[in-house]
Design an enzyme around this catalytic site. Structure first.
Site, PDB file in Angstrom:
ATOM      1  N   GLY A 116      -1.975   5.112  -3.803  1.00 57.48           N
ATOM      2  CA  GLY A 116      -2.487   3.644  -4.209  1.00 57.48           C
ATOM      3  C   GLY A 116      -2.727   3.349  -5.641  1.00 57.48           C
ATOM      4  N   LYS A 141       1.081  -1.179  -0.035  1.00 56.98           N
ATOM      5  CA  LYS A 141       0.040   0.056   0.024  1.00 56.98           C
ATOM      6  C   LYS A 141       0.753   1.190   0.058  1.00 56.98           C
ATOM      7  CE  LYS A 141      -4.032   2.087   2.315  1.00 56.98           C
ATOM      8  NZ  LYS A 141      -4.752   2.105   3.771  1.00 56.98           N
ATOM      9  N   CYS A 142       0.323   2.311  -0.994  1.00 54.85           N
ATOM     10  CA  CYS A 142       1.252   3.526  -1.070  1.00 54.85           C
ATOM     11  C   CYS A 142       0.443   4.532  -0.654  1.00 54.85           C
ATOM     12  CB  CYS A 142       2.170   3.500  -2.466  1.00 54.85           C
ATOM     13  SG  CYS A 142       0.762   3.895  -3.908  1.00 54.85           S
ATOM     14  N   PRO A 143       1.051   5.772  -0.524  1.00 54.92           N
ATOM     15  CA  PRO A 143      -0.076   6.878  -0.262  1.00 54.92           C
ATOM     16  C   PRO A 143      -1.054   7.086  -1.237  1.00 54.92           C
ATOM     17  CG  PRO A 143       1.997   7.521   0.343  1.00 54.92           C
ATOM     18  CD  PRO A 143       2.383   6.190  -0.235  1.00 54.92           C
ATOM     19  N   THR A 198       2.050   0.783  -5.092  1.00 56.89           N
ATOM     20  CA  THR A 198       1.063  -0.448  -4.590  1.00 56.89           C
ATOM     21  C   THR A 198       1.414  -1.702  -5.368  1.00 56.89           C
ATOM     22  OG1 THR A 198      -0.312   1.098  -3.507  1.00 56.89           O
ATOM     23  CG2 THR A 198      -0.987  -1.324  -3.944  1.00 56.89           C
TER      24      THR A 198
END
Length: 481
Positions: free
Chosen positions: A15, A11-13, A19
């Protein structure tokens, strides 16, 4: 020898890119190393490849590759879990797998919770006693949930001003009832983004009990009349609310209360005390100085962007920040600065960031097609796809190029992004939505579409020329040796 089973979550900021890139790297490398692996992605389109209870129970290890809070971490209580930012996964995936045996830590249950409520108040996995999520990760968690509200608000307002307004002595005025309603919807989205930012920032620190005090606290922080300041405290005040409420609730969760009172804590005692204390702090202590600080900051940005000399410096710095790590922490700081500036009525900062965002992927994609001999077969095959990533504003598309050759790619991208940012600052480019690439111009979210495209192309040209020169020089040096 039994085949090891590994599950994971990425999960990245935003998305979007990181991700899925991290998930692909983990799956391909895991299979290559002989593991049975299943990765769940928590992206902008929701959770995909959801891990089943059986898959988790049978797993020997869990890898959580995330730069913000992940959902459902309570599922992994009792399992050996390795928590890592996404960047190490993209840089050296095999090293991540090699560290499992020594660095994975058994996730403990939260003290005082029963089996059905394991870690319900923990938004990010706790690996070691006392370990904290970095402040930037907490902020990015709030920003990632806020961004869709800024996008909707910016686009609705941009459409209303583009198609339904006319110039007057007081500025642009919406002249039709239909477009006035469209603008009103955009204004609602902008108003909602502040409590969302505070709420999810606080949530990443202490869980769902923070929502009411953080969101209500943000509304208090934005109400200049209530604070007695004339103007609200802006995004800075909402960030402070998020941290204040998050750590306040985290402390309150440690209180030793009678068992009969425990159900009352998250739905009555914590919200009531949290709102009361936050309101007191902002009305009596922090409201006026923060409002003054935000007013001064906005004035400074207007002054900097108005003068060609200072606008160049501003554009160079923000553009270089966007290009230096292509979706990483420094990029996100510049990006968030632009997002916050949209909300404060200064879309020129986002205009600089939007222009620079496209440079890295477009320049590397074009360079790999212009002089194919200087790039690997994998990079050559990714050329058109990487250009497309730049067109739609996903700077992470250049990461594989940067990982393969950081010494030549990163300086080229940074310089090109800085040039694009400086050009955008001088040209007075604005962006009403927090994104980048040609798509912004095509959607009409910028004021000068042709100038916007030219600024991007200027930065791309600088990056392409420099990276091909550096790669060619390095090849000659190797041949001499």
């Amino acid at each position: 020898m039994r085949q090891l089973k590994i599950v994971g979550v990425t999960k990245c900021p935003t998305g979007i890119a990181h991700t899925y890139m991290a998930a692909e790297r983990l799956e391909k490398t895991g299979e290559k190393l002989g593991y049975k692996i299943q990765i769940e992605t928590q992206g902008s389109q929701g959770t995909e490849n959801l891990l089943s209870k059986r898959e988790i129970e049978e797993a020997d290890y869990v890898i959580i590759a995330a730069d913000i809070a992940v959902d459902g971490v309570e599922r992994f209580a009792g399992k050996k879990v390795l928590k890592t930012p996404i960047k190490p996964v993209l840089r050296n995936t095999e090293k991540v797998f090699a560290s499992l045996e020594n660095e994975a830590v058994t996730m403990e249950k939260t003290q005082g919770e029963d089996e059905e409520n394991i870690m319900e108040n923990v938004a990010f996995p706790v690996m070691k006693k006392g370990e904290q999520v970095a402040a930037l990760q907490q902020l990015m968690n709030g920003a990632s949930y806020m961004i869709p509200f800024v996008v909707v608000g910016g686009m609705f307002i941009a459409f209303s001003l583009t198609f339904g307004s006319k110039a007057s002595a007081g500025g642009m005025v919406v002249f039709s009832d239909f477009w006035h309603r469209i603008k009103a919807i955009g204004d609602i989205a902008f108003a909602m983004m502040y409590p969302v930012l505070s709420g999810f920032l606080a949530f990443s620190i202490a869980g769902r009990a923070t929502f009411a005090p953080a969101m209500i606290g943000a509304m208090i922080a934005m109400d200049g009349e209530l604070l007695g300041t004339g103007e609200g405290t802006g995004f800075l005040g909402c960030i402070i609310v998020g941290y204040l409420v998050g750590y306040l609730v985290k402390w309150m969760n440690t209180w030793k209360v009678p068992k009969a009172m425990k159900p009352m804590m998250p739905i009555f005692i914590i919200p009531l005390l949290g709102v009361a204390l936050t309101a007191f702090v902002f009305i009596c202590i922090l409201g006026k100085p923060i409002a003054l600080m935000m007013s001064s900051l906005n004035h400074m940005l207007v002054v900097l962007s108005a003068s060609p000399q200072t606008a160049i410096l501003l554009g160079l710095v923000l553009g270089a920040m966007v290009g230096v790590d292509m979706g990483g922490p420094i990029n996100k700081v510049a990006f968030f600065f632009g997002v916050a500036s949209i909300a404060e009525g200064n879309p020129q900062i986002m205009g600089i960031a939007s222009t620079a965002i496209a440079v890295a992927p477009m320049s590397m994609g074009i360079a790999s097609l212009v002089d194919r001999k200087k790039f690997s077969k994998e990079e050559q095959s990714a050329g058109f796809y990487t250009i497309f990533m730049g067109v739609i504003g996903i700077s992470e598309g250049a990461i594989p190029f940067a990982i393969a050759d950081p010494g030549n790619v990163i300086p080229s991208v940074v310089l090109g992004s800085a040039v694009a940012g400086a050009a955008a600052a001088v040209a007075g480019i604005t962006s009403s939505v927090p994104h980048g690439g040609f798509i912004i111009g095509l959607l009409g979210a910028t004021n000068y579409v042709l100038r916007y495209f030219l600024c991007i192309l200027l930065g791309v040209a600088v990056s392409v020329i420099l990276v091909l020169f550096l790669k060619g020089r390095n090849r000659k040096e190797k041949q001499h040796k």
